[in-house]
Design a protein around this motif. Structure first.
Motif, PDB file in Angstrom:
ATOM      1  N   LEU A  16      -3.406 -72.262  -0.539  1.00 13.30           N
ATOM      2  CA  LEU A  16      -2.950 -71.000   0.051  1.00 13.30           C
ATOM      3  C   LEU A  16      -2.131 -71.251   1.309  1.00 13.30           C
ATOM      4  CD1 LEU A  16      -6.186 -68.847  -0.436  1.00 13.30           C
ATOM      5  CD2 LEU A  16      -4.117 -68.846  -1.849  1.00 13.30           C
ATOM      6  N   ASP A  17      -2.494 -72.292   2.058  1.00 15.93           N
ATOM      7  CA  ASP A  17      -1.711 -72.676   3.238  1.00 15.93           C
ATOM      8  C   ASP A  17      -0.296 -73.078   2.843  1.00 15.93           C
ATOM      9  OD1 ASP A  17      -3.872 -72.236   4.917  1.00 15.93           O
ATOM     10  OD2 ASP A  17      -4.445 -74.357   5.043  1.00 15.93           O
ATOM     11  N   LEU A  18      -0.187 -73.907   1.795  1.00 11.82           N
ATOM     12  CA  LEU A  18       1.122 -74.388   1.348  1.00 11.82           C
ATOM     13  C   LEU A  18       1.988 -73.231   0.855  1.00 11.82           C
ATOM     14  CD1 LEU A  18       0.023 -77.561  -0.671  1.00 11.82           C
ATOM     15  CD2 LEU A  18       1.048 -77.520   1.608  1.00 11.82           C
ATOM     16  N   ILE A  19       1.381 -72.329   0.089  1.00 11.99           N
ATOM     17  CA  ILE A  19       2.124 -71.213  -0.485  1.00 11.99           C
ATOM     18  C   ILE A  19       2.641 -70.272   0.598  1.00 11.99           C
ATOM     19  CG2 ILE A  19       1.824 -69.088  -1.845  1.00 11.99           C
ATOM     20  CD1 ILE A  19      -0.098 -70.730  -3.643  1.00 11.99           C
ATOM     21  N   HIS A  77      -3.788 -63.445  -8.270  1.00  8.15           N
ATOM     22  CA  HIS A  77      -4.506 -62.272  -8.746  1.00  8.15           C
ATOM     23  C   HIS A  77      -5.916 -62.666  -9.197  1.00  8.15           C
ATOM     24  CE1 HIS A  77      -5.423 -58.929 -11.611  1.00  8.15           C
ATOM     25  NE2 HIS A  77      -4.870 -58.219 -10.656  1.00  8.15           N
ATOM     26  N   HIS A  78      -6.007 -63.794  -9.893  1.00 12.71           N
ATOM     27  CA  HIS A  78      -7.312 -64.289 -10.353  1.00 12.71           C
ATOM     28  C   HIS A  78      -8.235 -64.587  -9.170  1.00 12.71           C
ATOM     29  CE1 HIS A  78     -10.291 -66.907 -12.285  1.00 12.71           C
ATOM     30  NE2 HIS A  78      -9.989 -67.834 -11.390  1.00 12.71           N
ATOM     31  N   TYR A  79      -7.719 -65.347  -8.199  1.00 13.13           N
ATOM     32  CA  TYR A  79      -8.560 -65.741  -7.068  1.00 13.13           C
ATOM     33  C   TYR A  79      -8.893 -64.549  -6.155  1.00 13.13           C
ATOM     34  CZ  TYR A  79      -8.062 -70.653  -8.349  1.00 13.13           C
ATOM     35  OH  TYR A  79      -8.121 -71.860  -9.021  1.00 13.13           O
ATOM     36  N   SER A  80      -8.103 -63.496  -6.238  1.00 12.34           N
ATOM     37  CA  SER A  80      -8.415 -62.304  -5.448  1.00 12.34           C
ATOM     38  C   SER A  80      -9.482 -61.441  -6.115  1.00 12.34           C
ATOM     39  CB  SER A  80      -7.150 -61.464  -5.227  1.00 12.34           C
ATOM     40  OG  SER A  80      -6.754 -60.817  -6.422  1.00 12.34           O
ATOM     41  N   GLN A  81      -9.826 -61.782  -7.373  1.00 13.07           N
ATOM     42  CA  GLN A  81     -10.796 -60.989  -8.133  1.00 13.07           C
ATOM     43  C   GLN A  81     -12.159 -61.668  -8.259  1.00 13.07           C
ATOM     44  OE1 GLN A  81      -9.934 -57.855  -9.576  1.00 13.07           O
ATOM     45  NE2 GLN A  81      -8.078 -58.104  -8.369  1.00 13.07           N
ATOM     46  N   VAL A  82     -12.223 -62.970  -7.950  1.00 12.90           N
ATOM     47  CA  VAL A  82     -13.484 -63.705  -8.120  1.00 12.90           C
ATOM     48  C   VAL A  82     -14.120 -63.954  -6.760  1.00 12.90           C
ATOM     49  CG1 VAL A  82     -12.744 -64.786 -10.269  1.00 12.90           C
ATOM     50  CG2 VAL A  82     -12.304 -65.950  -8.107  1.00 12.90           C
ATOM     51  N   ASP A  83     -15.426 -64.083  -6.747  1.00 13.34           N
ATOM     52  CA  ASP A  83     -16.141 -64.321  -5.493  1.00 13.34           C
ATOM     53  C   ASP A  83     -15.782 -65.683  -4.919  1.00 13.34           C
ATOM     54  OD1 ASP A  83     -17.430 -61.894  -5.538  1.00 13.34           O
ATOM     55  OD2 ASP A  83     -19.157 -62.658  -6.667  1.00 13.34           O
ATOM     56  N   GLY A  84     -15.597 -65.714  -3.612  1.00 14.49           N
ATOM     57  CA  GLY A  84     -15.293 -66.960  -2.920  1.00 14.49           C
ATOM     58  C   GLY A  84     -14.829 -66.671  -1.511  1.00 14.49           C
ATOM     59  N   PRO A  85     -14.850 -67.674  -0.654  1.00  9.50           N
ATOM     60  CA  PRO A  85     -14.505 -67.462   0.759  1.00  9.50           C
ATOM     61  C   PRO A  85     -13.032 -67.146   1.002  1.00  9.50           C
ATOM     62  CG  PRO A  85     -14.873 -69.796   0.309  1.00  9.50           C
ATOM     63  CD  PRO A  85     -15.281 -69.059  -0.922  1.00  9.50           C
ATOM     64  N   TYR A  86     -12.185 -67.361  -0.017  1.00  6.35           N
ATOM     65  CA  TYR A  86     -10.739 -67.178   0.188  1.00  6.35           C
ATOM     66  C   TYR A  86     -10.209 -65.972  -0.594  1.00  6.35           C
ATOM     67  CZ  TYR A  86     -11.946 -71.927   1.395  1.00  6.35           C
ATOM     68  OH  TYR A  86     -12.586 -73.037   1.923  1.00  6.35           O
ATOM     69  N   ARG A  87     -11.128 -65.144  -1.046  1.00  3.28           N
ATOM     70  CA  ARG A  87     -10.751 -64.012  -1.899  1.00  3.28           C
ATOM     71  C   ARG A  87      -9.805 -63.049  -1.193  1.00  3.28           C
ATOM     72  NH1 ARG A  87     -15.141 -60.126  -5.052  1.00  3.28           N
ATOM     73  NH2 ARG A  87     -13.616 -58.685  -5.978  1.00  3.28           N
ATOM     74  N   GLU A  88     -10.132 -62.649   0.025  1.00  2.00           N
ATOM     75  CA  GLU A  88      -9.308 -61.676   0.741  1.00  2.00           C
ATOM     76  C   GLU A  88      -7.951 -62.244   1.103  1.00  2.00           C
ATOM     77  OE1 GLU A  88      -9.797 -58.425   1.169  1.00  2.00           O
ATOM     78  OE2 GLU A  88     -11.502 -58.789  -0.167  1.00  2.00           O
ATOM     79  N   ARG A  89      -7.939 -63.523   1.454  1.00  2.00           N
ATOM     80  CA  ARG A  89      -6.648 -64.140   1.788  1.00  2.00           C
ATOM     81  C   ARG A  89      -5.751 -64.217   0.558  1.00  2.00           C
ATOM     82  NH1 ARG A  89      -5.069 -70.039   4.006  1.00  2.00           N
ATOM     83  NH2 ARG A  89      -2.982 -69.471   4.710  1.00  2.00           N
ATOM     84  N   ALA A  90      -6.321 -64.589  -0.582  1.00  2.00           N
ATOM     85  CA  ALA A  90      -5.543 -64.624  -1.822  1.00  2.00           C
ATOM     86  C   ALA A  90      -5.001 -63.234  -2.149  1.00  2.00           C
ATOM     87  CB  ALA A  90      -6.414 -65.136  -2.972  1.00  2.00           C
ATOM     88  N   GLN A 146      -4.201 -60.824  -0.027  1.00  2.00           N
ATOM     89  CA  GLN A 146      -3.100 -60.463   0.867  1.00  2.00           C
ATOM     90  C   GLN A 146      -1.822 -61.210   0.504  1.00  2.00           C
ATOM     91  OE1 GLN A 146      -3.123 -58.019   3.394  1.00  2.00           O
ATOM     92  NE2 GLN A 146      -0.927 -58.428   3.088  1.00  2.00           N
ATOM     93  N   ILE A 147      -1.949 -62.514   0.217  1.00  2.00           N
ATOM     94  CA  ILE A 147      -0.771 -63.299  -0.172  1.00  2.00           C
ATOM     95  C   ILE A 147      -0.198 -62.760  -1.475  1.00  2.00           C
ATOM     96  CG2 ILE A 147       0.043 -65.592  -0.864  1.00  2.00           C
ATOM     97  CD1 ILE A 147      -2.088 -66.771   1.002  1.00  2.00           C
ATOM     98  N   TYR A 148      -1.087 -62.419  -2.411  1.00  2.00           N
ATOM     99  CA  TYR A 148      -0.653 -61.837  -3.684  1.00  2.00           C
ATOM    100  C   TYR A 148       0.182 -60.580  -3.456  1.00  2.00           C
ATOM    101  CZ  TYR A 148      -0.906 -58.904  -7.834  1.00  2.00           C
ATOM    102  OH  TYR A 148      -0.577 -58.072  -8.876  1.00  2.00           O
ATOM    103  N   SER A 149      -0.319 -59.683  -2.622  1.00  2.00           N
ATOM    104  CA  SER A 149       0.370 -58.416  -2.373  1.00  2.00           C
ATOM    105  C   SER A 149       1.736 -58.654  -1.748  1.00  2.00           C
ATOM    106  CB  SER A 149      -0.492 -57.543  -1.458  1.00  2.00           C
ATOM    107  OG  SER A 149       0.177 -56.342  -1.143  1.00  2.00           O
ATOM    108  N   ASP A 150       1.812 -59.553  -0.779  1.00  2.00           N
ATOM    109  CA  ASP A 150       3.079 -59.817  -0.084  1.00  2.00           C
ATOM    110  C   ASP A 150       4.091 -60.491  -1.009  1.00  2.00           C
ATOM    111  OD1 ASP A 150       1.942 -58.733   2.175  1.00  2.00           O
ATOM    112  OD2 ASP A 150       1.499 -60.663   3.117  1.00  2.00           O
ATOM    113  N   LEU A 151       3.635 -61.480  -1.772  1.00  2.00           N
ATOM    114  CA  LEU A 151       4.547 -62.199  -2.668  1.00  2.00           C
ATOM    115  C   LEU A 151       5.062 -61.273  -3.757  1.00  2.00           C
ATOM    116  CD1 LEU A 151       5.933 -64.776  -3.658  1.00  2.00           C
ATOM    117  CD2 LEU A 151       3.813 -65.379  -4.874  1.00  2.00           C
TER     118      LEU A 151
END
Length: 457
Positions: A332-335, A386-399, A401-406
């Motif tokens: 997510l940092d790289l993207i 989209h997948h990582y924003s739907q599954v439980d994990g510590p980076y869900r919210e960040r994924a 936000q990046i998804y929405s912006d991209l």
């Protein structure tokens, strides 16, 4: 996209076995007379079938007319030879041939192309599982998969036999020129990513992370089909061992991960100290002429190839990384880093930090997959986000936000270019978002419709 669907008939030119693409184009035999029903990337510029483009085309077309999509995929599988190889470009008939330089017409049985038709098959299998099809559509899909199974199996076997690397569970794209004195980085046309930088000195020690991920997709699909038909006519061949090997996260990291950057890289015989320099070389009739010639300023060594770009994201795009892994945070940092891949128009194909970013590959080859934005890869990145924003994990919210912006950046830029020019474009400039390459490119750029509808593979 629909206007680009056409019917072609003719014979491909196939290079003799053991003839290299770099040894001339006069030695070939004719493939059998064949028909192909296919969508094309661009009717005026690329009026022919491209194997890896087709998988992306059908992600859109099956949602419009399932039977047409199954018919098209079936035509492609019917072009398979006895070894399980499918020619990656179908240059059938005079119209298609008129658009292709003679040296690019012969197809090489040693070289593959990403098996993106498995993207469609995965969609169809998921559709059956989620009961989104009518009874008639479900019967059409299951009947098709039953008939296609033997060809899909042969295709996967061809990759396992011809494209496997020295280390178990590794693969590399064949067909790179290890004798070139003209290319800054020898092209990998078979990968579909053409001039994307790989190891500087091609050899059999290479490991290509993108091909490894494509093979996991294919093996997963074959395992699912085998389970689906375990009580039917299809033999329940065991694919679990292949899936287990290729989904082994620790093994993937051992082969391809750079822990410092959290990026995945190819492995091969490589040096960064390569450049193109003007030299006087002796041409035909012994006349001297000035040409750009490649020179290596140090000996290459076996190592990870340190170029961050689309290839680095394949384990992410394949959703192979566990949602709680620190490596996901690094991805997510790289993207999202504007100094690496992020732009206001989509993700660039190669990081600004790469030593070959936006550099010509030869005197006559401008950068292609070395910076510009491509819709098919951005679509796969969005699918993963989209997948990582739907599954439980510590980076869900960040994924999320990046998804929405991209997603917003991609849609806005494609629509803006369309309003200004009336065209969808082959690629988009990473600095200003301007459409580039072939216009009327209603092939995989039309995936913007699935992005708008949030319909992901």
């Amino acid at each position: 996209m629909l206007g680009g669907i056409g019917y072609f008939y003719g014979q491909s030119k196939i290079a003799y076995p053991h003839v290299s693409p770099h040894e001339g184009h006069d030695n070939y035999i004719a493939y059998w007379p064949a028909e192909l029903y296919t969508a094309v990337p661009s009717r005026p510029f690329f009026p022919r079938g491209f194997l890896w483009d087709e998988g992306f085309h059908q992600l859109l077309i099956w949602r419009w007319d399932l039977r047409i999509s199954l018919d098209i995929v079936g035509h492609w599988l019917d072009l398979m030879n006895i070894d399980g190889w499918i020619p990656r470009e179908q240059i059938l008939g005079s119209e298609a041939r008129s658009k292709v330089p003679e040296e690019f017409i012969p197809q090489y049985p040693s070289n593959g192309n990403p098996p993106t038709l498995f993207l469609v098959i995965r969609d169809l299998l998921n559709g059956i599982e989620r009961n989104i099809f009518t009874d008639v559509e479900s019967r059409d899909v299951t009947s098709f998969l039953e008939r296609a199974f033997i060809r899909l199996e042969a295709w996967l076997q061809w990759f396992n036999i011809t494209q496997s690397g020295k280390q178990k569970g590794s693969y590399y794209w064949h067909g790179r020129d290890n004798k070139t004195t003209r290319e800054l980085n020898p092209k990998t046309l078979s990968s579909g990513l053409d001039d994307y930088p790989r190891a500087s000195h091609p050899n059999e020690d290479e490991r290509h992370v993108d091909l490894r991920c494509w093979m996991l997709l294919a093996a997963n699909c074959m395992q699912s089909i085998s389970k689906f038909f375990k009580n039917g006519d299809i033999p329940g061949k065991e694919y679990a061992s292949t899936v287990k090997l290729l989904s082994d996260f620790e093994l993937l990291n051992e082969m391809h991960l750079d822990p410092t950057s959290g990026a995945y890289f190819d492995f091969g015989n490589h040096t960064e100290q390569v450049r193109l320099s003007w030299k006087e070389v002796r041409g035909e009739n012994h006349h001297l002429k000035r040409e750009l010639v490649r020179e290596a300023l140090e000996r290459p060594k076996l190592r990870l190839v340190p170029h961050i770009g689309y290839v680095s994201l394949f384990p992410f795009m394949g959703k192979i990384i566990p949602p709680d892994s620190w490596i996901l945070e690094k991805q997510l940092d790289l993207i999202s880093n504007g100094s690496i891949l992020w732009t206001n128009y989509g993700l660039r194909s190669l990081a600004k930090t790469s030593s070959v970013y936006m550099k010509r590959n030869t005197e006559h080859d401008p950068p292609y997959w070395r910076g510009p934005i491509w819709m098919n890869m951005n679509y796969l990145v969005l699918s993963a986000l989209h997948h990582y924003s739907q599954v439980d994990g510590p980076y869900r919210e960040r994924a999320k936000q990046i998804y929405s912006d991209l997603r917003s950046n991609l849609i806005r830029n494609v629509v803006q270019n369309y309003n200004q020019t009336g065209f969808l474009w082959e690629q988009y400039d990473q600095r200003k978002g301007k459409g580039k390459g072939a216009r009327l490119f209603t092939g995989w750029t039309a995936l913007v419709l699935l992005i708008m509808g949030e319909a992901y593979t």
